[in-house]
Write a protein that holds these residues in place. Structure first.
Motif: not given
Length: 250
Positions: A99-100, A134-135, A159-160, A168-171
């Protein structure tokens, strides 16, 4: 700034949005476009001959060295894709930390760019997960037609899960309405539904349906370069400006 353009529903304008945002932001920012869709439509969008590419996102996902896969087209750096990528999902099965992979590769080149925009496939498989991991932001195009909202709840859930389970800290950058036709009832109803359920996340810019977009794709050029005065071109300019304001990039 790394942005995934994602929606597991096909035909919603992901690739067109990625191509035109890349072309517009590339006028004043350093931009890298990453095509991680096995269909390779973003690659085609820029008139890149897939058969001539020795290194693509397929090689990156299996062997690393993203720097070898980057090519330049019209002042923009692009990591191309080919149908070979379809087989990579099977080849990556069971690989620890799969996944990374994209996240680790983009870290090698991220300082060279102001924007990295990833065009994802119409699925929630390993390539989309890699893109989200990655985003920093995810932009969701929503086609203004019936059934457009199907799957959105699932995407929001993914996303959650990326944030909670993969640290992650995906917004959510926002939802953008695409292929909008004000003369049709279905377009108006979809817009009303999105405003009702996702008002806080809906971007102001609306991308209209425009046959010129298809013509520009066949010509191997984003519409903002192919026909600058087309309604869709002007809308993508507005969208690029709106995104810059949100992420506060000058």
């Amino acid at each position: 700034m790394i942005i995934s353009i994602a929606n597991q529903k096909g035909g919603c304008g992901k690739t067109t949005t990625a191509a035109n945002l890349g072309a517009l932001l590339g006028k004043k920012h350093r931009v890298l476009l990453v095509d991680i869709d096995p269909q390779g439509n973003l690659t085609t969008h820029f008139g890149i001959n897939k058969a001539e590419q020795k290194h693509t996102i397929y090689d990156v996902m299996l062997n690393g060295r993203i720097e070898d896969a980057i090519l330049q087209k019209d002042g923009i750096d692009i990591v191309p894709s080919t149908i070979d990528l379809a087989g990579a999902e099977v080849e990556l099965t069971g690989k620890i930390g799969r996944e990374y992979i994209l996240d680790n590769e983009l870290k090698k080149v991220a300082r060279k760019y102001d924007f990295i925009i990833i065009d994802t496939p119409p699925s929630l498989g390993i390539f989309t997960i890699n893109s989200l991991v990655a985003s920093e932001y995810v932009l969701i195009p929503v086609q203004a037609e019936f059934f457009a909202l199907e799957g959105l709840t699932q995407l929001m859930r993914v996303i959650k899960l990326v944030n909670s389970r993969l640290s992650r800290n995906l917004k959510l950058l926002g939802l953008v309405i695409t292929m909008f036709n004000s003369r049709t009832r279905s377009s108006r109803e979809v817009l009303d539904d999105v405003r009702k359920h996702y008002s806080k996340n809906l971007l102001k810019t609306i991308i209209p349906r425009n046959v010129t977009i298809t013509d520009s794709t066949m010509a191997g050029s984003p519409i903002v370069k192919y026909r600058k005065n087309a309604p869709a071109s002007k809308s993508y300019v507005a969208l690029a400006n709106e995104i810059e304001r949100i992420v506060q990039v000058k």
